[in-house]
Scaffold this motif. Structure first.
Motif, short mmCIF file in Angstrom:
data_model
loop_
_atom_site.label_atom_id
_atom_site.label_comp_id
_atom_site.label_asym_id
_atom_site.label_seq_id
_atom_site.Cartn_x
_atom_site.Cartn_y
_atom_site.Cartn_z
N LYS A 191 1.06 -1.00 -0.05
CA LYS A 191 0.09 0.22 0.18
C LYS A 191 1.23 1.17 0.03
O LYS A 191 1.71 1.24 0.56
N TYR A 192 0.52 2.09 -0.87
CA TYR A 192 1.19 3.59 -0.37
C TYR A 192 0.31 4.40 -1.41
O TYR A 192 -0.55 4.20 -2.23
N GLN B 295 -0.55 7.97 -3.43
CA GLN B 295 -0.42 8.85 -5.11
C GLN B 295 -0.77 10.34 -4.37
O GLN B 295 -1.30 10.45 -4.74
N SER C 196 8.05 -3.96 -2.04
CA SER C 196 8.02 -3.25 -1.54
C SER C 196 9.16 -2.94 -0.25
O SER C 196 9.07 -2.69 0.92
N TRP D 167 11.87 3.01 1.14
CA TRP D 167 10.32 3.72 0.20
C TRP D 167 10.37 5.54 1.29
O TRP D 167 10.30 5.86 1.45
N ASP D 168 11.29 5.08 2.22
CA ASP D 168 11.55 6.28 3.37
C ASP D 168 12.36 7.16 4.06
O ASP D 168 12.79 8.11 3.42
N ARG E 14 4.78 3.70 -7.64
CA ARG E 14 5.04 4.14 -7.04
C ARG E 14 6.07 5.74 -6.12
O ARG E 14 5.78 6.10 -5.86
N TYR E 15 6.90 5.31 -6.93
CA TYR E 15 8.75 6.17 -7.22
C TYR E 15 8.29 7.87 -7.17
O TYR E 15 7.98 8.90 -7.31
N GLU F 38 4.73 8.74 -5.00
CA GLU F 38 4.69 8.97 -3.29
C GLU F 38 5.46 10.07 -3.15
O GLU F 38 5.60 10.76 -2.96
N LYS F 39 6.40 9.77 -4.34
CA LYS F 39 7.72 10.10 -4.05
C LYS F 39 8.70 11.62 -4.53
O LYS F 39 8.80 12.36 -3.81
#
Ligand SMILES: [Fe+2]
Ligand SMILES: [Fe+2]
Length: 372
Positions: free
Chosen positions: A2-3, A5, A54, A58-59, A153-154, A157-158
């Motif tokens: 789960k991430y 957007q 996963s 990701w932090d 995700r990159y 999210e990032k």
């Protein structure tokens, strides 16, 4: 997995989804001869090389604007004006926005290309006549889902900046998945799109050495992609060298030439200039003509050309088209079977290193890559 957007990918003008019609034969292999040892070895390698998106860091705090500013403070600022000779001098803020958006554009097209690879390789599972190739293609499909996940995700999210699919990439992916001939799916995806992606990922890794998360993602994906490109070469080599009539081969030549033009066009980034509110009619021709950018685009073909040669597809007609684009200088490089590792060509490393050195204060500006 789960991430959040934070900033979803923009929806293209033609809609949130697209349907591509195709008629194809789905082939069962009831013989299970499993005699293609090189494909079986690749399958074994692929099974052992799976990783979980996963599990990445990701932090990590990703701030490309800050990185660009830090580079400028370290003496690599001014690169745009010195190296790229833009239509008008860019101030610091404009250079920063251009670099941040070009980076997001490249990563966004990686994402869309990965979805194309996911779908195209699922088609190969259905169409290819040998069971061992179905095994490997299934393994690749799982890789591609992971690649879509990691880039998506990159970006959302990032990074928080992304672009819709470029029309030329969309045309190429549509051509690949709508074609009824199984080998053309391979030729378009594993040889052309993934061959170009391997070189592009190498450039991303060199340019973003100061961002550890994208380094990690890119390194992992490049290791997978080198197997995918080798899968294409190993599967098609005998088919093109020994099993095709002259007229069938001519159709493949046409496909290669058309795909090459679409891939060259997708590198022109008109969407970046539109996003920045700059006149694409001025900036796209600059990107087309300026020696640095031309050299940059040519190097993206450094893996494709030796692979086409190995397949017997660097025929007089393809050579003529590639001569015009100055791409034949890569024909003596190692193909993906001789060199499955994805070391970027020395020429590319030198080119980028000279570019960065050339941007040091007081250094002579570079006008283009060494060989143009
Ligand atoms: Fe991929
Ligand atoms: Fe791939």
């Amino acid at each position: 997995m789960k991430y959040i957007q934070n900033n979803p990918v923009p929806i293209p003008s033609f809609g949130a989804s697209s349907e591509v019609k195709t008629t194809m034969d789905t082939v069962f292999d009831w013989q299970y001869a499993l005699e293609k040892d090189n494909l079986l070895a690749l399958y074994e390698k692929g099974k052992g090389a799976t990783w979980n998106a996963s599990d990445l860091a990701w932090d990590t705090d990703v701030d490309v604007e800050r990185l660009v500013q830090q580079r400028r403070e370290a003496g690599v600022g001014g690169m745009m004006n010195q190296l790229l000779n833009p239509p008008r001098p860019l101030d610091d803020d404009e250079q920063l926005r251009l670099q941040v958006n070009m980076n997001a554009f490249m990563l966004s097209q990686f994402l869309h290309g990965e979805q194309g690879a996911l779908v195209a390789t699922a088609k190969i599972v259905q169409q290819v006549p040998w069971e061992e190739a179905k095994f490997y293609a299934a393994n690749q499909v799982a890789d591609e889902a992971r690649h879509v996940e990691a880039y998506h995700r990159y970006l959302t999210e990032k990074l928080g900046i992304s672009f819709e699919i470029h029309p030329s990439l969309n045309s190429l992916l549509t051509d690949i998945v709508s074609d009824s001939r199984w080998d053309v799916t391979y030729l378009g995806m594993q040889i052309m799109v993934e061959g170009l992606a391997l070189a592009a990922f190498g450039i991303m890794r060199l340019m973003m050495q100061d961002e550890p998360l994208i380094q990690d993602i890119t390194t992992r994906i490049m290791a997978d992609e080198s197997r995918h490109v080798a899968f294409g070469v190993l599967s098609l080599e005998d088919v093109y060298r020994n099993q095709m009539s002259a007229s069938e081969l001519r159709e493949r030549e046409d496909f290669v030439i058309e795909a090459t033009h679409l891939m060259r066009d997708r590198l022109l980034m008109h969407q970046v200039f539109e996003r920045l509110g700059w006149d694409a009619k001025v900036w796209v021709p600059w990107m087309t003509e300026t020696p640095f950018m031309r050299g940059f685009r040519q190097m993206l073909f450094s893996k494709i050309v030796p692979n086409l040669k190995r397949l017997g597809l660097l025929t007089p007609r393809v050579r003529e088209a590639y001569e015009k684009l100055d791409l034949l200088r890569f024909e003596h490089m190692k193909d993906s079977v001789e060199d499955p590792d994805v070391t970027p060509p020395q020429e590319l490393v030198q080119f980028l290193m000279q570019a960065l050195a050339g941007a040091q204060p007081g250094a002579a500006p570079q006008s283009g890559p060494p060989s143009t």
